[in-house]
Scaffold this motif. Sequence first.
Motif, PDB file in Angstrom:
ATOM      1  N   ILE A 171      67.395 -18.979  64.752  1.00 28.30           N
ATOM      2  CA  ILE A 171      66.449 -18.048  65.375  1.00 28.30           C
ATOM      3  C   ILE A 171      66.218 -16.905  64.398  1.00 28.30           C
ATOM      4  O   ILE A 171      67.151 -16.154  64.080  1.00 28.30           O
TER       5      ILE A 171
ATOM      6  N   TYR B 122      63.310 -21.359  65.545  1.00 23.04           N
ATOM      7  CA  TYR B 122      62.381 -20.507  66.283  1.00 23.04           C
ATOM      8  C   TYR B 122      62.204 -19.176  65.558  1.00 23.04           C
ATOM      9  O   TYR B 122      63.092 -18.727  64.840  1.00 23.04           O
TER      10      TYR B 122
ATOM     11  N   VAL C 266      66.304 -14.319  72.710  1.00 26.79           N
ATOM     12  CA  VAL C 266      67.243 -15.000  71.823  1.00 26.79           C
ATOM     13  C   VAL C 266      68.192 -15.876  72.639  1.00 26.79           C
ATOM     14  O   VAL C 266      68.440 -17.040  72.292  1.00 26.79           O
TER      15      VAL C 266
END
Length: 252
Positions: free
Chosen positions: A140, A184, A227
């Motif tokens: 992430i 992501y 997150v």
Amino acid sequence: MIDLSGKVVLITGASSGIGAATVETLAKAGANVILHYYHKQQAAKTIADKIGQDKCYLLKVDLAEKNAAVKLWQEAIAWKNHIDILVNNAGIFVSASVDDEIDIWTDAWQQTLQVNLIAVADLCREAIRHFQTRKGGTIINIASRAAFRGDDAEHIHYAASKGGVISLTRTIARGFAKDNILAYAIAPGFVRTERVESYLQEVGEEFATRDIPLGKLATPEDVANVVAFLASGLTPHTTGATIDINGASYVR
């Protein structure tokens, strides 16, 4: 409720702001968290004491140094012998305009790209190689609204670095999905961190929120909650996506 029990997460730039909120949010969800910091040692220790030393491991590394990200990864792995989730949050925001001397301009570009993009890429590389031995993992990357709409004229380099983070994330998602590696990006606008608070004292709250339809700045917890959701693995087909957190100030 999101359950990250047993997961090991490395979060960079986590002694304050978005990073600190993310550490606490993921720890509450059951994760074991590796808290990377550089400047704010006492703040990092305070967070670790709050969470518990058995759940939070502190690592001090200067990501502005060449190959420091590799050192960070190696030291992080040593704690639990594996990592499941990487959150690249560390970043810098220094100013330099086209009217500055070339040395100031060049230093700002080199420092910003090193911390905001190259160190991120180095950590992603280490994570990918590790995740390939563990049948998958999650990356992430915290980017910025500036990656899409640009920034002011004194932060061209910052916007460029965050644009690179977006392209990096998308390419990882496309290239390594076959290895069950999910990637992501999150693109916040103004978030009420310590750095932004000092900016607000200069320009005023009304100036900062003038183009935010929601009428207020995001909180670090807004980002941390996203997150946590992405880290949960609940929607693997979201891989490659960028989640905007900007109060509709920039809608793509």
